[in-house]
Design an enzyme around this catalytic site. Sequence first.
Site, PDB file in Angstrom:
ATOM      1  CG  ASP A   1      -2.044   1.145   1.084  1.00 34.39           C
ATOM      2  OD1 ASP A   1      -2.268   1.556   0.093  1.00 34.39           O
ATOM      3  OD2 ASP A   1      -2.640   1.100   2.092  1.00 34.39           O
TER       4      ASP A   1
ATOM      5  CG  ASP B   1      -3.919   4.954  -3.506  1.00 35.18           C
ATOM      6  OD1 ASP B   1      -2.957   4.632  -3.012  1.00 35.18           O
ATOM      7  OD2 ASP B   1      -4.835   4.473  -3.562  1.00 35.18           O
TER       8      ASP B   1
END
Length: 459
Positions: free
Chosen positions: A141, A341
């Site tokens: 992440d 992202d």
Amino acid sequence: MELQLLPLLLACSLFFPVTTPVAREITDPCASQTNDFQHLNSTGLHLTLHHPQSPCSPVPLPSDLPFSTVIAHDAARIARLTTNTPSVRPTSLHPDKNSGNLADSLAASVPLAPGTSIGVGNYITRLGLGTPATLYAMVVDTGSSLTWLQCSPCVVSCHRQTGPLYNPRASSTYASVPCSATQCGKLQAATLNPSACSTSDVCIYQASYGDGSFSVGYLSKDTVSFGSSSFPGFYYGCGQDNEGLFGRSAGLIGLARNKLSLLYQLAPSLGSSFSYCLPTSASAGYLSIGSSNPGQYSYTPLVSSSLDDSLYFIGIAGMSVGGSPLAVSSSDYSSLPTIIDSGTVITRLPTAVYDALSKALATAMSGAPRAPAYSILDTCFEGQVSKLHVPAVDMVFAGGATLKLAPGNVLIDVDDSTTCLAFAATDSTAIIGNTQQQTFSVVYDVAQSRIGFAAGGCS
């Protein structure tokens, strides 16, 4: 005094069954997805990266996961990425009296801030921890900082995971971190939650996520390893209460811009950069830490934002469909801060830009039968993306870096008979999601404060 963690009520939990391994023929279909990608460079770490729904992932999500679930968790993730307002839900820990002295007590309960939603869009790799090292399947992440994994004795609750829990007692290099340590004081910036202190002076971290998922446990340090490379004194969370939407993974690897992230902790040995190629569900990609070929990429500068200085912000400069620029002004592109992202699936664009993109694509695909809107996706067509004629779409970033999107980066199949434009409108914060990044090499050159793109990354 007992530690108590008041259970957080989650709206839902996704615990996916693990299929029993079946004997494979010599021609293992997943053999090609264990490539260590040494062709990238002889230095740095090169890890295989799996799509969350790849059948070759160590912790695959169901291939028939409804796309509406993906969109719902995307929304929760974005809600957190665009705000850093803490919640008011209290937490504390309660030990199992028979679990031994690892369990300890919190001095007080504190509020949990809603961190980034893990959702179902994050990619998977393996990390080794402890001496001797054991491998664990971990979510990767770029929107989170602290790395954590589930730890025995798991005094409150652990979600079901593939493989054994990490056992700190089985590692000769494990150590808990005292409350006086500098790293304990850095948890507030890393997790948006303050650290807490046990009655035996052990630092306690609290990582919480926008969908209600969370991990609470002891800040610890041990040797982290990737293949033959090992790094002692790595700080991470040893989770004793881990609940929510983590699938069957052991935990999470944080790659955001924070002193406790994996990137920053390995930087003294490997340098301040990492790159990846996010694969489709039918292939494998890579995560490379500390190694890149600068000449391979076209770059766009990282930009600062008051929203969250741990996230990666860039600037969109233009878009075109079929070679024709969208009919919007340059100020429309720069009207909102833009995050890149790895865990968001659907890209969000400023409303004016999205509306122009939707109109231009619909015009270019006027021969394709339209389908009803699917949740937030309002530009949909009958059929699958592989069967449709999709115009070339380019995304241009500040500095001239360009993503020349293939059809699978433009449209996404939401069911067996419908494909939709993989973009949506926003009036808050724009986000470049992972559908548009798939199959490209993307380098996060933090040392030079830039992001680079190159085509053909997963090949």
